[in-house]
Design a protein around this motif. Structure first.
Motif, PDB file in Angstrom:
ATOM      1  N   PHE A  11       1.369  -1.332  -0.140  1.00 52.09           N
ATOM      2  CA  PHE A  11      -0.250   0.038  -0.487  1.00 52.09           C
ATOM      3  C   PHE A  11       1.047   0.999  -0.222  1.00 52.09           C
ATOM      4  CE2 PHE A  11       0.073  -0.432   4.488  1.00 52.09           C
ATOM      5  CZ  PHE A  11       0.623   0.878   4.919  1.00 52.09           C
ATOM      6  N   ALA A  12       2.352   0.816   0.702  1.00 50.38           N
ATOM      7  CA  ALA A  12       2.801   2.540   0.559  1.00 50.38           C
ATOM      8  C   ALA A  12       3.122   2.684  -1.222  1.00 50.38           C
ATOM      9  CB  ALA A  12       3.949   1.949   1.592  1.00 50.38           C
ATOM     10  N   GLY A  13       3.535   1.893  -1.691  1.00 47.20           N
ATOM     11  CA  GLY A  13       3.738   2.465  -2.719  1.00 47.20           C
ATOM     12  C   GLY A  13       2.669   2.996  -3.416  1.00 47.20           C
ATOM     13  N   ALA A  14       1.126   3.513  -3.457  1.00 47.86           N
ATOM     14  CA  ALA A  14       0.689   4.351  -3.944  1.00 47.86           C
ATOM     15  C   ALA A  14       0.055   5.964  -3.811  1.00 47.86           C
ATOM     16  CB  ALA A  14      -0.883   3.722  -3.464  1.00 47.86           C
ATOM     17  N   PHE A  15       1.074   6.034  -3.571  1.00 45.69           N
ATOM     18  CA  PHE A  15       1.848   7.434  -2.587  1.00 45.69           C
ATOM     19  C   PHE A  15       1.851   8.435  -3.724  1.00 45.69           C
ATOM     20  CE2 PHE A  15      -0.540   5.946   1.011  1.00 45.69           C
ATOM     21  CZ  PHE A  15      -0.283   4.525   0.634  1.00 45.69           C
ATOM     22  N   GLY A  16       1.476   8.868  -4.696  1.00 43.41           N
ATOM     23  CA  GLY A  16       2.770   9.994  -5.553  1.00 43.41           C
ATOM     24  C   GLY A  16       2.268  11.142  -6.545  1.00 43.41           C
ATOM     25  N   THR A  17       1.999  10.941  -7.420  1.00 44.26           N
ATOM     26  CA  THR A  17       2.423  12.639  -8.020  1.00 44.26           C
ATOM     27  C   THR A  17       1.468  13.297  -7.601  1.00 44.26           C
ATOM     28  OG1 THR A  17       0.526  11.557  -9.683  1.00 44.26           O
ATOM     29  CG2 THR A  17       2.833  11.247 -10.446  1.00 44.26           C
ATOM     30  N   ALA A  18       1.500  14.515  -7.335  1.00 43.38           N
ATOM     31  CA  ALA A  18       1.026  15.563  -7.294  1.00 43.38           C
ATOM     32  C   ALA A  18       0.208  15.808  -8.409  1.00 43.38           C
ATOM     33  CB  ALA A  18       1.908  17.139  -7.810  1.00 43.38           C
ATOM     34  N   GLN A  19       0.148  15.701  -9.820  1.00 46.68           N
ATOM     35  CA  GLN A  19      -0.789  16.391 -10.559  1.00 46.68           C
ATOM     36  C   GLN A  19      -2.281  15.293 -10.584  1.00 46.68           C
ATOM     37  OE1 GLN A  19       0.298  18.392 -12.687  1.00 46.68           O
ATOM     38  NE2 GLN A  19       2.088  17.655 -11.889  1.00 46.68           N
ATOM     39  N   ALA A  20      -3.086  15.873 -10.900  1.00 49.66           N
ATOM     40  CA  ALA A  20      -4.695  15.861 -10.998  1.00 49.66           C
ATOM     41  C   ALA A  20      -5.247  14.700 -11.338  1.00 49.66           C
ATOM     42  CB  ALA A  20      -5.212  17.229 -10.843  1.00 49.66           C
ATOM     43  N   GLN A  21      -4.103  14.812 -12.896  1.00 52.40           N
ATOM     44  CA  GLN A  21      -5.250  13.601 -13.757  1.00 52.40           C
ATOM     45  C   GLN A  21      -4.339  12.361 -13.389  1.00 52.40           C
ATOM     46  OE1 GLN A  21      -3.299  16.685 -13.829  1.00 52.40           O
ATOM     47  NE2 GLN A  21      -1.496  15.382 -15.351  1.00 52.40           N
ATOM     48  N   ALA A  22      -3.050  12.054 -12.638  1.00 51.10           N
ATOM     49  CA  ALA A  22      -2.442  10.879 -11.745  1.00 51.10           C
ATOM     50  C   ALA A  22      -3.518   9.637 -11.807  1.00 51.10           C
ATOM     51  CB  ALA A  22      -1.107  11.345 -11.183  1.00 51.10           C
ATOM     52  N   GLY A  23      -3.513   9.166 -12.349  1.00 46.85           N
ATOM     53  CA  GLY A  23      -3.993   7.881 -11.895  1.00 46.85           C
ATOM     54  C   GLY A  23      -6.329   8.086 -11.979  1.00 46.85           C
ATOM     55  N   ALA A  52     -16.190   6.145  -5.612  1.00 43.09           N
ATOM     56  CA  ALA A  52     -14.609   6.788  -5.159  1.00 43.09           C
ATOM     57  C   ALA A  52     -13.982   5.248  -5.290  1.00 43.09           C
ATOM     58  CB  ALA A  52     -14.536   7.524  -3.817  1.00 43.09           C
ATOM     59  N   THR A  53     -12.605   6.453  -5.769  1.00 43.04           N
ATOM     60  CA  THR A  53     -11.613   4.963  -6.259  1.00 43.04           C
ATOM     61  C   THR A  53     -10.144   5.151  -5.432  1.00 43.04           C
ATOM     62  OG1 THR A  53     -12.201   3.862  -8.155  1.00 43.04           O
ATOM     63  CG2 THR A  53     -10.121   3.475  -7.975  1.00 43.04           C
ATOM     64  N   TYR A  54      -9.491   4.271  -5.267  1.00 40.71           N
ATOM     65  CA  TYR A  54      -7.937   4.272  -4.087  1.00 40.71           C
ATOM     66  C   TYR A  54      -6.775   3.510  -5.063  1.00 40.71           C
ATOM     67  CZ  TYR A  54      -4.194   2.913  -0.630  1.00 40.71           C
ATOM     68  OH  TYR A  54      -3.205   2.921  -0.379  1.00 40.71           O
ATOM     69  N   ARG A  55      -5.894   4.463  -5.834  1.00 41.23           N
ATOM     70  CA  ARG A  55      -4.795   3.390  -6.166  1.00 41.23           C
ATOM     71  C   ARG A  55      -3.553   3.635  -5.659  1.00 41.23           C
ATOM     72  NH1 ARG A  55      -8.704   5.472  -9.532  1.00 41.23           N
ATOM     73  NH2 ARG A  55      -9.775   3.767 -11.662  1.00 41.23           N
ATOM     74  N   TYR A  56      -3.027   3.686  -5.426  1.00 45.78           N
ATOM     75  CA  TYR A  56      -1.720   3.124  -5.046  1.00 45.78           C
ATOM     76  C   TYR A  56      -0.400   1.898  -6.344  1.00 45.78           C
ATOM     77  CZ  TYR A  56      -0.627  -0.879  -2.475  1.00 45.78           C
ATOM     78  OH  TYR A  56      -0.643  -2.017  -1.842  1.00 45.78           O
ATOM     79  N   GLY A  57       0.933   2.603  -5.990  1.00 47.16           N
ATOM     80  CA  GLY A  57       1.829   2.248  -6.918  1.00 47.16           C
ATOM     81  C   GLY A  57       2.816   2.739  -7.637  1.00 47.16           C
ATOM     82  N   PRO A  58       4.139   2.499  -7.669  1.00 44.64           N
ATOM     83  CA  PRO A  58       5.381   3.056  -8.233  1.00 44.64           C
ATOM     84  C   PRO A  58       5.084   4.723  -8.497  1.00 44.64           C
ATOM     85  CG  PRO A  58       5.671   0.663  -8.264  1.00 44.64           C
ATOM     86  CD  PRO A  58       3.652   0.982  -8.174  1.00 44.64           C
ATOM     87  N   THR A  59       6.064   5.005  -8.664  1.00 45.02           N
ATOM     88  CA  THR A  59       5.491   6.683  -9.125  1.00 45.02           C
ATOM     89  C   THR A  59       5.269   6.231 -10.537  1.00 45.02           C
ATOM     90  OG1 THR A  59       6.125   7.997  -7.033  1.00 45.02           O
ATOM     91  CG2 THR A  59       6.066   9.370  -9.689  1.00 45.02           C
ATOM     92  N   GLY A  60       4.506   6.878 -11.454  1.00 42.58           N
ATOM     93  CA  GLY A  60       4.797   7.222 -12.533  1.00 42.58           C
ATOM     94  C   GLY A  60       4.222   5.449 -13.080  1.00 42.58           C
ATOM     95  N   GLY A  61       4.243   4.079 -12.345  1.00 41.41           N
ATOM     96  CA  GLY A  61       4.075   3.301 -12.709  1.00 41.41           C
ATOM     97  C   GLY A  61       2.164   2.654 -12.553  1.00 41.41           C
TER      98      GLY A  61
END
Length: 330
Positions: A11-23, A52-61
């Protein structure tokens, strides 16, 4: 508590980009997103008017974990309306785990503060079986969070209102009775609240009913000494419910299914706020955020040990997980 490190890395991998469109897929918008401090990971919460959807993963992945919940059931906690900061959060549940994702910013209180760069913040709090497991902080400059409208307004438009006492949402379809189902009683000067005997019923099956009244529901099985009293009981297993019979009468019932309602409409799956609205008040000895409620049956002649007791257990999602009736005279 035993820590499942592999799960936490996931789950720690899911916290990423600051862009609103990310994911966020086409047609959804971001509630919040960020990159996690000290980890090459990102998280995002996206929503539309249905889910509503929660997503996490490697940044940009690609996302390594994705959880979704319908808007009417999603556990969204709005800004309380006070303090130096504005913030909101959403919690997603996955088995024993809960993932609370939030974002916010400091409010400017002067012209000078309005000229300064706004401080943004975000977080992910993970619990396992209700116990704290991991806290992760967002890199401030990567946080996207837009206050106003969003999930809050969609839930309100769907006929829900926020109950700041129970920290849950309440459906506008659930209206309190003209008088509280929980009635005031007293024994030796101690005031308590009791529940009418008519409420000790699930799907038309009532506490104290004779075994002969259950014929159409099936046949019970004999359970030898289930609680160490040296007595055998008969237990009837139904879909999402069991009924215990002793001396040819029902002395206990338990359900974990929303299909079995009490006469008031109280059922599994309701939020704590909805239960309180139906009951009319919080049972004595409890608060609006308690993990369970208990009430005894009303009696014309108060006694120290009431015949029937109701127990309502709430899950970590703040909704009714189980309703249980038992006769203490067994």
């Amino acid at each position: 508590m035993k820590v499942n490190f592999g799960v936490y890395l996931l789950f720690a991998g899911a916290f990423g980009t600051a862009q609103a469109q990310a994911g966020c897929p086409i047609g959804q918008e971001a509630f919040t997103s960020c990159q996690i401090e000290g980890r090459n990971t990102e998280v995002s919460v996206c929503f539309d008017d249905k889910v509503a959807t929660y997503r996490y993963g490697p940044t940009g992945g690609a996302a390594e974990l994705q959880l979704s919940e319908t808007i009417d059931r999603v556990d969204f906690e709005p800004w309380p309306g006070s303090g130096v900061s504005i913030f909101e959060s959403v919690t997603f549940y996955n088995g024993d785990y809960a993932y609370n994702v939030g974002g916010g910013f400091d409010r400017p209180f002067s012209e000078e503060e309005m000229q300064q760069e706004q401080r943004r913040f975000g977080w992910v709090e993970v619990t396992e079986s209700g116990e704290h497991a991991v806290s992760l902080e967002c890199i401030p400059e990567t946080v996207t969070y837009g206050f106003g409208g969003g999930i809050h307004d969609i839930k309100v438009a769907a006929g829900q209102s926020w109950d700041s006492y129970s920290f849950t949402w309440v459906s506008d379809d659930i209206q309190p009775a003209p008088t509280s189902f929980l009635r005031e009683t007293s024994y030796e000067g101690v005031i308590e609240y009791c529940l009418p005997a008519s409420e000790f019923s699930l799907g038309g099956v009532h506490m104290g009913d004779p075994l002969s009244a259950l014929g159409k529901l099936g046949s019970p099985e004999t359970i030898e000494d289930p609680d160490g009293r040296g007595e055998a009981i008969d237990r009837m297993f139904l879909a999402g419910m069991f009924i215990d019979i002793f001396q040819d009468a029902i002395f206990a019932m338990s359900t974990t299914s929303p299909s079995w309602e009490m006469p008031s409409g109280l059922r599994v799956g309701m939020t704590r706020g909805e239960v309180i609205r139906l009951l009319g008040r919080v049972p004595n000895g409890y608060t609006a955020t308690s993990q369970s409620f208990t009430a005894h049956v009303c009696s014309n002649d108060p006694v120290p040990d009431p015949e029937w007791t109701m127990v309502i257990d709430f899950g970590q999602d703040k909704r009714v997980d189980r309703i249980y009736f038992v006769s203490l005279s067994y």
